[in-house]
Design a protein around this motif. Structure first.
Motif, PDB file in Angstrom:
ATOM      1  N   ARG A 109       0.840  -1.209   0.000  1.00  0.00           N
ATOM      2  CA  ARG A 109       0.000   0.000   0.000  1.00  0.00           C
ATOM      3  C   ARG A 109       0.868   1.249   0.000  1.00  0.00           C
ATOM      4  O   ARG A 109       0.594   2.209  -0.721  1.00  0.00           O
ATOM      5  N   GLN A 110       1.893   1.249   0.838  1.00  0.00           N
ATOM      6  CA  GLN A 110       2.793   2.396   0.899  1.00  0.00           C
ATOM      7  C   GLN A 110       3.510   2.603  -0.431  1.00  0.00           C
ATOM      8  O   GLN A 110       3.665   3.732  -0.899  1.00  0.00           O
ATOM      9  N   MET A 111       3.955   1.516  -1.044  1.00  0.00           N
ATOM     10  CA  MET A 111       4.674   1.603  -2.301  1.00  0.00           C
ATOM     11  C   MET A 111       3.764   2.116  -3.419  1.00  0.00           C
ATOM     12  O   MET A 111       4.145   3.009  -4.183  1.00  0.00           O
ATOM     13  N   ALA A 129       3.056   5.802  -2.913  1.00  0.00           N
ATOM     14  CA  ALA A 129       4.203   6.629  -3.289  1.00  0.00           C
ATOM     15  C   ALA A 129       4.313   6.746  -4.802  1.00  0.00           C
ATOM     16  O   ALA A 129       4.615   7.829  -5.332  1.00  0.00           O
ATOM     17  N   MET A 130       4.047   5.654  -5.499  1.00  0.00           N
ATOM     18  CA  MET A 130       4.093   5.708  -6.959  1.00  0.00           C
ATOM     19  C   MET A 130       2.994   6.625  -7.500  1.00  0.00           C
ATOM     20  O   MET A 130       3.221   7.399  -8.429  1.00  0.00           O
ATOM     21  N   ARG A 131       1.805   6.543  -6.929  1.00  0.00           N
ATOM     22  CA  ARG A 131       0.701   7.369  -7.404  1.00  0.00           C
ATOM     23  C   ARG A 131       0.970   8.847  -7.119  1.00  0.00           C
ATOM     24  O   ARG A 131       0.629   9.711  -7.920  1.00  0.00           O
ATOM     25  N   SER A 132       1.578   9.170  -6.010  1.00  0.00           N
ATOM     26  CA  SER A 132       1.824  10.573  -5.665  1.00  0.00           C
ATOM     27  C   SER A 132       2.957  11.178  -6.489  1.00  0.00           C
ATOM     28  O   SER A 132       3.170  12.387  -6.438  1.00  0.00           O
ATOM     29  N   ALA A 133       3.654  10.385  -7.254  1.00  0.00           N
ATOM     30  CA  ALA A 133       4.760  10.880  -8.064  1.00  0.00           C
ATOM     31  C   ALA A 133       4.295  11.492  -9.383  1.00  0.00           C
ATOM     32  O   ALA A 133       5.116  11.859 -10.204  1.00  0.00           O
ATOM     33  N   ASP A 162      -7.505   5.505  -3.480  1.00  0.00           N
ATOM     34  CA  ASP A 162      -6.912   4.930  -2.270  1.00  0.00           C
ATOM     35  C   ASP A 162      -7.532   3.577  -1.936  1.00  0.00           C
ATOM     36  O   ASP A 162      -6.829   2.627  -1.573  1.00  0.00           O
ATOM     37  N   MET A 163      -8.855   3.484  -2.065  1.00  0.00           N
ATOM     38  CA  MET A 163      -9.525   2.202  -1.796  1.00  0.00           C
ATOM     39  C   MET A 163      -9.113   1.149  -2.819  1.00  0.00           C
ATOM     40  O   MET A 163      -8.852  -0.009  -2.455  1.00  0.00           O
TER      41      MET A 163
END
Length: 112
Positions: A35-37, A40-44, A61-62
């Motif tokens: 989930r964290q990974m 992080a990829m989506r926020s890039a 997110d869901m």
């Protein structure tokens, strides 16, 4: 499930009393990591999209959480297998490895 503290030659493992509990915790850890990974990829992303909104973000997110859970359930990254290999001897009736792809064996072979 009975939760106790077990001991071994390498020390106690609080809260883990059997192999099923270890497998469950290892899989949950892998899901949290994924989930964290994915987050992080989506926020890039470099630019805002036309459909960006708080509702879209919530649904993404869901969807990301479901994707991470599914990947962890299949042992896609092999993190759970490595955790079981690392901590399996500290738990009663420790499994050799889960039926997921033999990520632990691949990791061991690549490290050599």
């Amino acid at each position: 499930m009975q939760v106790t503290t077990t001991t071994s030659a390498t020390g106690p493992v609080p809260g883990l009393s059997d192999k099923a509990a270890l497998q469950k915790v290892a899989q949950q850890f892998e899901a949290v990591f994924l989930r964290q990974m994915i987050g992080a990829m989506r926020s890039a992303s470099l630019a805002e999209g036309i459909s960006d909104s708080s509702a879209t973000q919530q649904f993404q997110d869901m969807a990301d959480a479901r994707t991470a859970d599914a990947m962890a359930g299949k042992g896609a990254m092999g993190i759970a297998a490595l955790l079981i290999q690392q901590f399996g001897d500290r738990v009663k009736d420790a499994p050799a490895a889960p039926d997921a792809p033999n990520a632990a064996a691949r990791y061991r072979d690549s490290a050599a």
